[in-house]
Design an enzyme around this catalytic site. Structure first.
Site, PDB file in Angstrom:
ATOM      1  N   ARG A 296      -6.669  11.008  -6.102  1.00 53.65           N
ATOM      2  CA  ARG A 296      -7.911  10.254  -5.895  1.00 53.65           C
ATOM      3  C   ARG A 296      -9.119  11.188  -5.991  1.00 53.65           C
ATOM      4  NH1 ARG A 296     -11.555   8.605  -2.432  1.00 53.65           N
ATOM      5  NH2 ARG A 296     -11.906   6.422  -1.878  1.00 53.65           N
TER       6      ARG A 296
ATOM      7  N   ARG B  55       0.820  -1.227   0.000  1.00 59.51           N
ATOM      8  CA  ARG B  55       0.000   0.000   0.000  1.00 59.51           C
ATOM      9  C   ARG B  55       0.844   1.264   0.000  1.00 59.51           C
ATOM     10  NH1 ARG B  55      -5.576  -0.999   1.984  1.00 59.51           N
ATOM     11  NH2 ARG B  55      -6.063  -2.868   0.818  1.00 59.51           N
TER      12      ARG B  55
ATOM     13  N   ARG C 145      -3.518   6.405   1.253  1.00 62.17           N
ATOM     14  CA  ARG C 145      -4.079   7.613   1.856  1.00 62.17           C
ATOM     15  C   ARG C 145      -3.187   8.319   2.858  1.00 62.17           C
ATOM     16  NH1 ARG C 145      -9.172   4.260   3.426  1.00 62.17           N
ATOM     17  NH2 ARG C 145      -7.451   2.785   3.324  1.00 62.17           N
TER      18      ARG C 145
ATOM     19  N   ASP D 145      -6.753  -3.102  -7.502  1.00 63.73           N
ATOM     20  CA  ASP D 145      -7.264  -3.766  -6.298  1.00 63.73           C
ATOM     21  C   ASP D 145      -7.542  -5.234  -6.592  1.00 63.73           C
ATOM     22  OD1 ASP D 145      -8.268  -2.914  -3.450  1.00 63.73           O
ATOM     23  OD2 ASP D 145      -9.648  -4.450  -4.185  1.00 63.73           O
TER      24      ASP D 145
HETATM   25  O1  CP3 Z   1      -0.051  -2.159  -2.373  1.00 66.37           O
HETATM   26  C1  CP3 Z   1      -0.382  -1.259  -3.170  1.00 66.37           C
HETATM   27  O2  CP3 Z   1      -0.143  -0.062  -2.962  1.00 66.37           O
HETATM   28  C2  CP3 Z   1      -1.023  -1.659  -4.484  1.00 66.37           C
HETATM   29  C3  CP3 Z   1      -2.450  -1.456  -4.613  1.00 66.37           C
HETATM   30  C4  CP3 Z   1      -3.349  -2.291  -3.746  1.00 66.37           C
HETATM   31  C5  CP3 Z   1      -4.550  -1.800  -3.153  1.00 66.37           C
HETATM   32  N1  CP3 Z   1      -5.196  -2.853  -2.571  1.00 66.37           N
HETATM   33  C6  CP3 Z   1      -5.013  -0.409  -3.205  1.00 66.37           C
HETATM   34  C7  CP3 Z   1      -6.091   0.007  -2.293  1.00 66.37           C
HETATM   35  C8  CP3 Z   1      -3.266  -3.644  -3.436  1.00 66.37           C
HETATM   36  C9  CP3 Z   1      -2.165  -4.643  -3.744  1.00 66.37           C
HETATM   37  C10 CP3 Z   1      -4.440  -3.980  -2.706  1.00 66.37           C
HETATM   38  C11 CP3 Z   1      -4.715  -5.344  -2.242  1.00 66.37           C
HETATM   39  C12 CP3 Z   1      -5.939  -5.606  -1.519  1.00 66.37           C
HETATM   40  N2  CP3 Z   1      -7.172  -5.038  -1.681  1.00 66.37           N
HETATM   41  C13 CP3 Z   1      -6.062  -6.633  -0.558  1.00 66.37           C
HETATM   42  C14 CP3 Z   1      -4.959  -7.611  -0.172  1.00 66.37           C
HETATM   43  C15 CP3 Z   1      -3.936  -7.009   0.713  1.00 66.37           C
HETATM   44  C16 CP3 Z   1      -4.424  -6.635   2.079  1.00 66.37           C
HETATM   45  O3  CP3 Z   1      -4.421  -5.437   2.378  1.00 66.37           O
HETATM   46  O4  CP3 Z   1      -4.767  -7.556   2.857  1.00 66.37           O
HETATM   47  C17 CP3 Z   1      -7.385  -6.631  -0.096  1.00 66.37           C
HETATM   48  C18 CP3 Z   1      -7.951  -7.536   0.954  1.00 66.37           C
HETATM   49  C19 CP3 Z   1      -8.084  -5.622  -0.823  1.00 66.37           C
HETATM   50  C20 CP3 Z   1      -9.517  -5.267  -0.735  1.00 66.37           C
HETATM   51  C21 CP3 Z   1      -9.693  -3.883  -0.282  1.00 66.37           C
HETATM   52  N3  CP3 Z   1      -9.396  -2.751  -1.030  1.00 66.37           N
HETATM   53  C22 CP3 Z   1     -10.174  -3.461   0.962  1.00 66.37           C
HETATM   54  C23 CP3 Z   1     -10.600  -4.383   2.097  1.00 66.37           C
HETATM   55  C24 CP3 Z   1     -10.175  -2.065   0.946  1.00 66.37           C
HETATM   56  C25 CP3 Z   1     -10.715  -1.154   2.011  1.00 66.37           C
HETATM   57  C26 CP3 Z   1      -9.801  -1.071   3.177  1.00 66.37           C
HETATM   58  C27 CP3 Z   1      -9.034   0.214   3.133  1.00 66.37           C
HETATM   59  O5  CP3 Z   1      -7.810   0.172   3.383  1.00 66.37           O
HETATM   60  O6  CP3 Z   1      -9.678   1.224   2.914  1.00 66.37           O
HETATM   61  C28 CP3 Z   1      -9.636  -1.645  -0.293  1.00 66.37           C
HETATM   62  C29 CP3 Z   1      -9.404  -0.256  -0.731  1.00 66.37           C
HETATM   63  C30 CP3 Z   1      -8.050   0.099  -1.199  1.00 66.37           C
HETATM   64  N4  CP3 Z   1      -7.260  -0.668  -2.016  1.00 66.37           N
HETATM   65  C31 CP3 Z   1      -7.376   1.321  -0.926  1.00 66.37           C
HETATM   66  C32 CP3 Z   1      -6.157   1.262  -1.608  1.00 66.37           C
HETATM   67  C33 CP3 Z   1      -5.086   2.345  -1.679  1.00 66.37           C
HETATM   68  C34 CP3 Z   1      -7.938   2.468  -0.131  1.00 66.37           C
HETATM   69  C35 CP3 Z   1      -8.987   3.088  -1.006  1.00 66.37           C
HETATM   70  C36 CP3 Z   1      -9.142   4.566  -0.892  1.00 66.37           C
HETATM   71  O7  CP3 Z   1      -8.343   5.329  -1.462  1.00 66.37           O
HETATM   72  O8  CP3 Z   1     -10.144   4.943  -0.281  1.00 66.37           O
END
Ligand code: CP3
Length: 355
Positions: free
Chosen positions: A50, A37, A41, A87
Protein backbone atom coordinates in the site's frame (compact mmCIF):
# COMPACT_ATOMS: atom_id res chain seq x y z
CA UNK A 1 -22.18 -44.76 -37.78
CA UNK A 2 -21.69 -41.40 -36.11
CA UNK A 3 -22.84 -40.62 -32.65
CA UNK A 4 -23.69 -37.15 -31.52
CA UNK A 5 -21.37 -35.60 -28.94
CA UNK A 6 -24.12 -35.53 -26.34
CA UNK A 7 -24.59 -39.32 -26.56
CA UNK A 8 -20.96 -40.06 -25.71
CA UNK A 9 -20.10 -37.19 -23.37
CA UNK A 10 -19.79 -38.32 -19.73
CA UNK A 11 -22.13 -36.80 -17.16
CA UNK A 12 -21.00 -33.33 -16.08
CA UNK A 13 -18.73 -33.81 -13.05
CA UNK A 14 -19.50 -31.65 -10.02
CA UNK A 15 -17.11 -28.90 -8.94
CA UNK A 16 -13.83 -29.96 -7.33
CA UNK A 17 -12.85 -26.75 -5.50
CA UNK A 18 -13.96 -26.82 -1.85
CA UNK A 19 -15.72 -23.43 -1.96
CA UNK A 20 -17.65 -24.33 -5.11
CA UNK A 21 -18.67 -27.67 -3.57
CA UNK A 22 -20.06 -25.90 -0.50
CA UNK A 23 -21.92 -23.46 -2.74
CA UNK A 24 -23.37 -26.41 -4.67
CA UNK A 25 -24.86 -27.61 -1.36
CA UNK A 26 -22.31 -30.21 -0.29
CA UNK A 27 -21.68 -30.84 3.41
CA UNK A 28 -17.93 -31.25 3.98
CA UNK A 29 -16.14 -32.77 7.00
CA UNK A 30 -13.81 -29.76 7.09
CA UNK A 31 -15.46 -26.52 5.94
CA UNK A 32 -13.56 -24.40 3.42
CA UNK A 33 -12.42 -21.05 4.81
CA UNK A 34 -11.55 -17.49 3.81
CA UNK A 35 -11.84 -14.16 5.67
CA UNK A 36 -13.50 -10.86 4.85
CA UNK A 37 -10.73 -8.21 4.45
CA UNK A 38 -8.15 -10.99 4.39
CA UNK A 39 -5.87 -8.61 2.48
CA UNK A 40 -5.64 -5.70 4.89
CA UNK A 41 -3.79 -3.61 7.38
CA UNK A 42 -3.21 -6.39 9.96
CA UNK A 43 -0.61 -7.76 7.49
CA UNK A 44 2.79 -6.00 7.28
CA UNK A 45 3.18 -7.08 3.64
CA UNK A 46 -0.14 -5.35 2.81
CA UNK A 47 1.06 -2.13 4.43
CA UNK A 48 4.30 -2.30 2.45
CA UNK A 49 2.50 -2.71 -0.91
CA UNK A 50 0.00 0.00 0.00
CA UNK A 51 2.90 2.36 0.78
CA UNK A 52 4.38 1.53 -2.63
CA UNK A 53 1.03 2.38 -4.29
CA UNK A 54 0.92 5.70 -2.41
CA UNK A 55 -2.74 5.61 -1.38
CA UNK A 56 -5.65 3.20 -1.14
CA UNK A 57 -7.37 4.12 -4.43
CA UNK A 58 -4.12 3.87 -6.40
CA UNK A 59 -3.71 0.40 -4.91
CA UNK A 60 -7.23 -0.55 -6.09
CA UNK A 61 -6.61 0.81 -9.61
CA UNK A 62 -3.11 -0.64 -10.17
CA UNK A 63 -3.80 -4.22 -11.31
CA UNK A 64 -0.32 -5.65 -10.56
CA UNK A 65 -0.36 -4.28 -7.00
CA UNK A 66 -4.03 -5.15 -6.36
CA UNK A 67 -3.31 -8.72 -7.52
CA UNK A 68 -0.23 -8.83 -5.29
CA UNK A 69 -2.17 -7.89 -2.13
CA UNK A 70 -4.92 -10.35 -3.07
CA UNK A 71 -2.31 -13.13 -3.15
CA UNK A 72 -0.50 -12.18 0.09
CA UNK A 73 -2.92 -13.80 2.57
CA UNK A 74 -3.04 -16.96 0.40
CA UNK A 75 0.73 -17.36 0.62
CA UNK A 76 0.65 -16.94 4.38
CA UNK A 77 -2.42 -19.02 5.19
CA UNK A 78 -3.56 -21.09 2.19
CA UNK A 79 -7.20 -19.95 2.30
CA UNK A 80 -9.68 -21.76 0.05
CA UNK A 81 -10.73 -18.53 -1.66
CA UNK A 82 -9.18 -15.30 -2.86
CA UNK A 83 -11.33 -12.17 -2.89
CA UNK A 84 -10.57 -9.56 -5.49
CA UNK A 85 -8.87 -6.55 -3.91
CA UNK A 86 -10.97 -3.45 -4.65
CA UNK A 87 -13.67 -1.49 -2.81
CA UNK A 88 -17.46 -1.33 -2.97
CA UNK A 89 -17.41 2.45 -3.50
CA UNK A 90 -15.54 2.36 -6.83
CA UNK A 91 -18.86 1.91 -8.63
CA UNK A 92 -20.05 5.28 -7.29
CA UNK A 93 -16.95 6.82 -8.80
CA UNK A 94 -17.59 5.00 -12.09
CA UNK A 95 -21.08 6.55 -12.11
CA UNK A 96 -19.61 10.04 -11.74
CA UNK A 97 -19.48 10.72 -7.98
CA UNK A 98 -16.20 12.01 -6.60
CA UNK A 99 -14.47 9.55 -4.24
CA UNK A 100 -11.43 9.92 -2.01
CA UNK A 101 -10.16 8.33 1.20
CA UNK A 102 -9.30 10.71 4.04
CA UNK A 103 -6.19 9.18 5.64
CA UNK A 104 -7.09 7.50 8.92
CA UNK A 105 -10.77 8.46 8.58
CA UNK A 106 -12.37 6.50 5.76
CA UNK A 107 -14.18 7.19 2.50
CA UNK A 108 -15.49 10.57 1.37
CA UNK A 109 -17.76 11.18 -1.66
CA UNK A 110 -19.57 14.05 -3.33
CA UNK A 111 -23.25 13.82 -2.34
CA UNK A 112 -26.35 12.71 -4.28
CA UNK A 113 -29.39 13.91 -2.33
CA UNK A 114 -32.15 14.53 -4.89
CA UNK A 115 -33.47 13.21 -8.20
CA UNK A 116 -31.69 15.88 -10.23
CA UNK A 117 -28.37 14.64 -8.84
CA UNK A 118 -29.34 11.04 -9.68
CA UNK A 119 -30.23 12.10 -13.23
CA UNK A 120 -26.81 13.74 -13.60
CA UNK A 121 -24.99 10.42 -12.94
CA UNK A 122 -23.68 8.35 -15.86
CA UNK A 123 -25.78 5.50 -17.31
CA UNK A 124 -25.09 2.01 -15.92
CA UNK A 125 -23.51 0.73 -19.15
CA UNK A 126 -20.82 3.42 -18.92
CA UNK A 127 -19.14 2.14 -15.73
CA UNK A 128 -16.61 -0.05 -17.52
CA UNK A 129 -14.17 2.68 -18.51
CA UNK A 130 -13.32 3.57 -14.90
CA UNK A 131 -13.54 -0.05 -13.72
CA UNK A 132 -11.37 -1.60 -16.48
CA UNK A 133 -8.31 -1.94 -14.16
CA UNK A 134 -10.42 -4.07 -11.79
CA UNK A 135 -11.14 -6.53 -14.59
CA UNK A 136 -7.40 -6.62 -15.36
CA UNK A 137 -6.68 -7.51 -11.68
CA UNK A 138 -9.02 -10.50 -12.06
CA UNK A 139 -7.35 -11.60 -15.29
CA UNK A 140 -3.94 -11.54 -13.57
CA UNK A 141 -5.35 -13.54 -10.66
CA UNK A 142 -6.79 -16.25 -12.92
CA UNK A 143 -3.21 -16.89 -14.06
CA UNK A 144 -1.52 -16.67 -10.67
CA UNK A 145 -3.90 -18.31 -8.20
CA UNK A 146 -3.19 -21.78 -6.80
CA UNK A 147 -5.25 -24.39 -8.67
CA UNK A 148 -7.61 -25.22 -5.81
CA UNK A 149 -8.34 -21.62 -4.82
CA UNK A 150 -11.67 -20.08 -5.80
CA UNK A 151 -11.67 -16.50 -7.10
CA UNK A 152 -14.44 -14.32 -5.63
CA UNK A 153 -15.53 -11.02 -7.19
CA UNK A 154 -17.85 -8.59 -5.42
CA UNK A 155 -19.93 -5.44 -5.41
CA UNK A 156 -21.65 -3.45 -2.74
CA UNK A 157 -25.42 -3.85 -2.62
CA UNK A 158 -27.34 -0.85 -4.01
CA UNK A 159 -28.60 0.26 -0.56
CA UNK A 160 -25.18 0.20 1.08
CA UNK A 161 -23.49 2.04 -1.81
CA UNK A 162 -26.39 4.54 -1.81
CA UNK A 163 -25.84 5.27 1.91
CA UNK A 164 -22.30 6.47 1.11
CA UNK A 165 -23.35 8.30 -2.07
CA UNK A 166 -26.05 10.29 -0.26
CA UNK A 167 -24.09 11.07 2.92
CA UNK A 168 -20.71 11.50 1.25
CA UNK A 169 -19.19 9.36 4.00
CA UNK A 170 -19.90 6.52 6.42
CA UNK A 171 -22.61 7.29 8.98
CA UNK A 172 -23.65 5.48 12.17
CA UNK A 173 -27.38 5.43 11.28
CA UNK A 174 -27.42 5.96 7.47
CA UNK A 175 -29.50 9.08 8.24
CA UNK A 176 -29.05 10.95 4.94
CA UNK A 177 -30.10 7.91 2.84
CA UNK A 178 -33.17 7.38 5.03
CA UNK A 179 -33.98 11.10 4.72
CA UNK A 180 -33.75 11.02 0.89
CA UNK A 181 -35.92 7.85 0.82
CA UNK A 182 -38.54 9.32 3.16
CA UNK A 183 -38.63 12.69 1.35
CA UNK A 184 -38.87 11.32 -2.21
CA UNK A 185 -39.28 7.55 -2.40
CA UNK A 186 -39.47 7.59 -6.21
CA UNK A 187 -36.34 9.71 -6.58
CA UNK A 188 -34.44 7.51 -4.13
CA UNK A 189 -35.70 4.41 -5.98
CA UNK A 190 -34.19 5.80 -9.19
CA UNK A 191 -30.78 5.81 -7.46
CA UNK A 192 -31.32 2.22 -6.25
CA UNK A 193 -32.39 1.18 -9.77
CA UNK A 194 -29.31 2.79 -11.34
CA UNK A 195 -27.03 1.06 -8.82
CA UNK A 196 -28.84 -2.24 -9.45
CA UNK A 197 -28.22 -1.97 -13.22
CA UNK A 198 -24.62 -0.82 -12.71
CA UNK A 199 -23.97 -3.74 -10.31
CA UNK A 200 -25.23 -6.21 -12.93
CA UNK A 201 -22.87 -4.65 -15.49
CA UNK A 202 -19.94 -4.63 -13.06
CA UNK A 203 -20.40 -8.18 -11.71
CA UNK A 204 -21.04 -9.59 -15.16
CA UNK A 205 -17.77 -8.07 -16.39
CA UNK A 206 -15.98 -9.48 -13.33
CA UNK A 207 -17.30 -12.94 -14.20
CA UNK A 208 -16.14 -12.52 -17.80
CA UNK A 209 -12.69 -11.59 -16.44
CA UNK A 210 -12.47 -14.74 -14.31
CA UNK A 211 -14.47 -14.40 -11.07
CA UNK A 212 -15.91 -17.84 -10.24
CA UNK A 213 -18.27 -16.62 -7.50
CA UNK A 214 -19.59 -13.15 -6.72
CA UNK A 215 -20.56 -11.68 -3.38
CA UNK A 216 -22.96 -8.79 -2.73
CA UNK A 217 -22.07 -6.80 0.42
CA UNK A 218 -25.09 -5.12 2.03
CA UNK A 219 -23.29 -3.89 5.14
CA UNK A 220 -26.12 -1.57 6.20
CA UNK A 221 -29.08 -3.86 5.39
CA UNK A 222 -29.84 -3.98 9.12
CA UNK A 223 -31.08 -0.39 9.15
CA UNK A 224 -33.88 -1.22 6.68
CA UNK A 225 -37.15 -2.41 8.24
CA UNK A 226 -40.38 -3.85 6.85
CA UNK A 227 -41.29 -2.70 3.33
CA UNK A 228 -38.00 -0.75 3.14
CA UNK A 229 -36.09 -4.01 3.59
CA UNK A 230 -38.20 -5.62 0.84
CA UNK A 231 -37.83 -2.72 -1.60
CA UNK A 232 -34.21 -1.72 -1.03
CA UNK A 233 -32.39 -4.87 0.20
CA UNK A 234 -34.32 -7.91 -0.98
CA UNK A 235 -35.62 -6.81 -4.41
CA UNK A 236 -32.36 -5.30 -5.70
CA UNK A 237 -30.48 -8.46 -4.63
CA UNK A 238 -33.09 -10.65 -6.37
CA UNK A 239 -32.87 -8.52 -9.56
CA UNK A 240 -29.06 -8.62 -9.65
CA UNK A 241 -28.93 -12.38 -8.99
CA UNK A 242 -31.60 -13.20 -11.61
CA UNK A 243 -29.77 -11.13 -14.25
CA UNK A 244 -26.40 -12.69 -13.44
CA UNK A 245 -27.83 -16.21 -13.54
CA UNK A 246 -29.47 -15.49 -16.91
CA UNK A 247 -26.19 -14.20 -18.36
CA UNK A 248 -23.89 -16.70 -16.62
CA UNK A 249 -25.80 -19.94 -15.90
CA UNK A 250 -24.45 -21.72 -12.84
CA UNK A 251 -22.53 -18.77 -11.38
CA UNK A 252 -22.86 -18.97 -7.57
CA UNK A 253 -23.76 -15.84 -5.62
CA UNK A 254 -23.15 -15.11 -1.92
CA UNK A 255 -25.39 -12.44 -0.34
CA UNK A 256 -24.45 -10.60 2.86
CA UNK A 257 -27.43 -8.68 4.27
CA UNK A 258 -25.48 -7.71 7.40
CA UNK A 259 -27.47 -7.45 10.62
CA UNK A 260 -30.67 -8.50 8.87
CA UNK A 261 -31.67 -10.42 12.03
CA UNK A 262 -34.95 -12.28 11.44
CA UNK A 263 -34.84 -11.21 7.80
CA UNK A 264 -32.00 -13.68 7.25
CA UNK A 265 -34.80 -16.26 7.32
CA UNK A 266 -35.85 -17.01 3.73
CA UNK A 267 -33.38 -14.48 2.26
CA UNK A 268 -31.72 -17.11 0.03
CA UNK A 269 -35.07 -18.39 -1.24
CA UNK A 270 -36.40 -14.89 -1.91
CA UNK A 271 -33.29 -13.66 -3.77
CA UNK A 272 -31.94 -16.81 -5.41
CA UNK A 273 -28.63 -16.49 -3.52
CA UNK A 274 -26.64 -19.75 -3.24
CA UNK A 275 -25.25 -18.76 0.14
CA UNK A 276 -26.10 -16.27 2.85
CA UNK A 277 -23.22 -14.72 4.78
CA UNK A 278 -24.00 -14.23 8.47
CA UNK A 279 -22.73 -11.47 10.72
CA UNK A 280 -21.81 -12.29 14.31
CA UNK A 281 -24.92 -10.76 15.89
CA UNK A 282 -26.81 -14.01 15.20
CA UNK A 283 -25.90 -17.25 16.96
CA UNK A 284 -24.61 -20.10 14.84
CA UNK A 285 -27.13 -22.50 16.44
CA UNK A 286 -30.03 -20.22 15.52
CA UNK A 287 -28.70 -19.75 11.98
CA UNK A 288 -28.18 -23.50 11.48
CA UNK A 289 -31.87 -24.06 12.28
CA UNK A 290 -33.34 -21.06 10.49
CA UNK A 291 -31.02 -20.17 7.60
CA UNK A 292 -28.87 -23.20 6.75
CA UNK A 293 -32.10 -25.16 6.11
CA UNK A 294 -32.22 -23.30 2.77
CA UNK A 295 -28.63 -24.02 1.75
CA UNK A 296 -25.06 -22.92 2.26
CA UNK A 297 -24.19 -20.37 4.94
CA UNK A 298 -20.97 -18.46 5.49
CA UNK A 299 -19.68 -17.05 8.77
CA UNK A 300 -19.71 -16.07 11.53
CA UNK A 301 -16.75 -15.64 13.92
CA UNK A 302 -16.63 -12.22 15.61
CA UNK A 303 -13.50 -10.42 14.34
CA UNK A 304 -12.48 -9.50 17.92
CA UNK A 305 -11.43 -13.13 18.57
CA UNK A 306 -8.55 -12.57 16.14
CA UNK A 307 -7.41 -9.67 18.29
CA UNK A 308 -7.85 -11.46 21.62
CA UNK A 309 -6.68 -14.96 20.62
CA UNK A 310 -6.32 -17.48 23.45
CA UNK A 311 -8.78 -20.22 24.39
CA UNK A 312 -11.77 -18.05 23.43
CA UNK A 313 -10.65 -18.05 19.79
CA UNK A 314 -10.23 -21.83 19.71
CA UNK A 315 -13.49 -22.68 21.48
CA UNK A 316 -15.56 -20.18 19.53
CA UNK A 317 -14.09 -21.36 16.19
CA UNK A 318 -14.85 -25.00 17.08
CA UNK A 319 -18.34 -24.09 18.27
CA UNK A 320 -19.17 -22.46 14.92
CA UNK A 321 -17.75 -25.39 12.91
CA UNK A 322 -19.82 -27.77 15.09
CA UNK A 323 -23.03 -25.74 14.83
CA UNK A 324 -22.91 -25.77 11.01
CA UNK A 325 -21.48 -29.30 10.62
CA UNK A 326 -24.71 -30.86 9.36
CA UNK A 327 -25.01 -28.73 6.23
CA UNK A 328 -23.05 -26.75 3.65
CA UNK A 329 -20.82 -24.19 5.37
CA UNK A 330 -17.98 -21.83 4.42
CA UNK A 331 -16.10 -20.69 7.53
CA UNK A 332 -15.61 -16.91 7.67
CA UNK A 333 -15.81 -13.98 10.04
CA UNK A 334 -19.00 -12.06 10.84
CA UNK A 335 -17.35 -8.89 9.46
CA UNK A 336 -13.92 -7.83 8.16
CA UNK A 337 -10.76 -8.63 10.11
CA UNK A 338 -9.58 -5.49 11.93
CA UNK A 339 -6.17 -3.79 11.63
CA UNK A 340 -5.33 -4.65 15.27
CA UNK A 341 -5.73 -8.43 14.70
CA UNK A 342 -2.68 -10.58 15.40
CA UNK A 343 -1.63 -12.46 12.21
CA UNK A 344 -0.58 -15.43 14.38
CA UNK A 345 -4.18 -15.82 15.58
CA UNK A 346 -5.28 -16.56 12.01
CA UNK A 347 -2.99 -19.62 12.05
CA UNK A 348 -4.60 -20.70 15.35
CA UNK A 349 -8.09 -20.26 13.89
CA UNK A 350 -7.15 -22.38 10.83
CA UNK A 351 -5.63 -25.06 13.07
CA UNK A 352 -8.90 -25.19 15.05
CA UNK A 353 -10.91 -25.58 11.81
CA UNK A 354 -8.64 -27.98 9.94
CA UNK A 355 -7.24 -29.91 12.92
O1 CP3 B 1 -12.44 -8.40 1.74
C1 CP3 B 1 -11.43 -8.06 1.09
O2 CP3 B 1 -10.28 -8.21 1.52
C2 CP3 B 1 -11.62 -7.50 -0.30
C3 CP3 B 1 -11.47 -6.07 -0.48
C4 CP3 B 1 -12.49 -5.19 0.18
C5 CP3 B 1 -12.17 -3.93 0.78
N1 CP3 B 1 -13.34 -3.32 1.13
C6 CP3 B 1 -10.81 -3.39 0.94
C7 CP3 B 1 -10.62 -2.25 1.85
C8 CP3 B 1 -13.87 -5.33 0.25
C9 CP3 B 1 -14.74 -6.51 -0.17
C10 CP3 B 1 -14.38 -4.15 0.84
C11 CP3 B 1 -15.82 -3.93 1.04
C12 CP3 B 1 -16.27 -2.69 1.64
N2 CP3 B 1 -15.74 -1.44 1.51
C13 CP3 B 1 -17.45 -2.59 2.39
C14 CP3 B 1 -18.43 -3.72 2.67
C15 CP3 B 1 -17.95 -4.67 3.70
C16 CP3 B 1 -17.85 -4.09 5.08
O3 CP3 B 1 -16.72 -4.01 5.58
O4 CP3 B 1 -18.91 -3.77 5.66
C17 CP3 B 1 -17.60 -1.24 2.77
C18 CP3 B 1 -18.71 -0.68 3.61
C19 CP3 B 1 -16.51 -0.52 2.19
C20 CP3 B 1 -16.25 0.93 2.26
C21 CP3 B 1 -14.98 1.21 2.94
N3 CP3 B 1 -13.72 0.94 2.42
C22 CP3 B 1 -14.81 1.77 4.21
C23 CP3 B 1 -15.94 2.20 5.14
C24 CP3 B 1 -13.44 1.86 4.44
C25 CP3 B 1 -12.76 2.50 5.61
C26 CP3 B 1 -12.84 1.65 6.82
C27 CP3 B 1 -11.53 0.96 7.05
O5 CP3 B 1 -11.56 -0.25 7.36
O6 CP3 B 1 -10.53 1.65 6.98
C28 CP3 B 1 -12.78 1.28 3.32
C29 CP3 B 1 -11.32 1.11 3.15
C30 CP3 B 1 -10.82 -0.24 2.83
N4 CP3 B 1 -11.39 -1.11 1.94
C31 CP3 B 1 -9.64 -0.82 3.35
C32 CP3 B 1 -9.51 -2.08 2.74
C33 CP3 B 1 -8.38 -3.08 2.92
C34 CP3 B 1 -8.68 -0.16 4.30
C35 CP3 B 1 -7.97 0.88 3.49
C36 CP3 B 1 -6.54 1.13 3.85
O7 CP3 B 1 -5.65 0.35 3.47
O8 CP3 B 1 -6.33 2.18 4.46
Amino acid sequence: MTQSVTDTAPAQPGPTKTILRALAGETQAVPPVWMMRQAGRYLPEYKATRAKAGDFLSLCYTPELAAEVTLQPLRRYGFDAAILFADILLIGQALGSKLWFAEGEGPRMSTVTDRAAVAALRPAQDVHEVLAPIYETLRILTRELPRDTTLIGFAGAPWTVATYMTAGRGTPDQGPAHAFKDRDREGFSSLIDLLTEASIEYLSAQINAGAEVVKIFDSWAGSLKGADFDDFALKPAATIIAALKARHPGIPVIAFPREAGDRYIGFARATGADCVALDNSVSADWAAKNVQVDGCVQGNLAPRYLVEGGDGLISETRRIVQAFAKGPHIFNLGHGITPDANPENVHRMLEAIRG
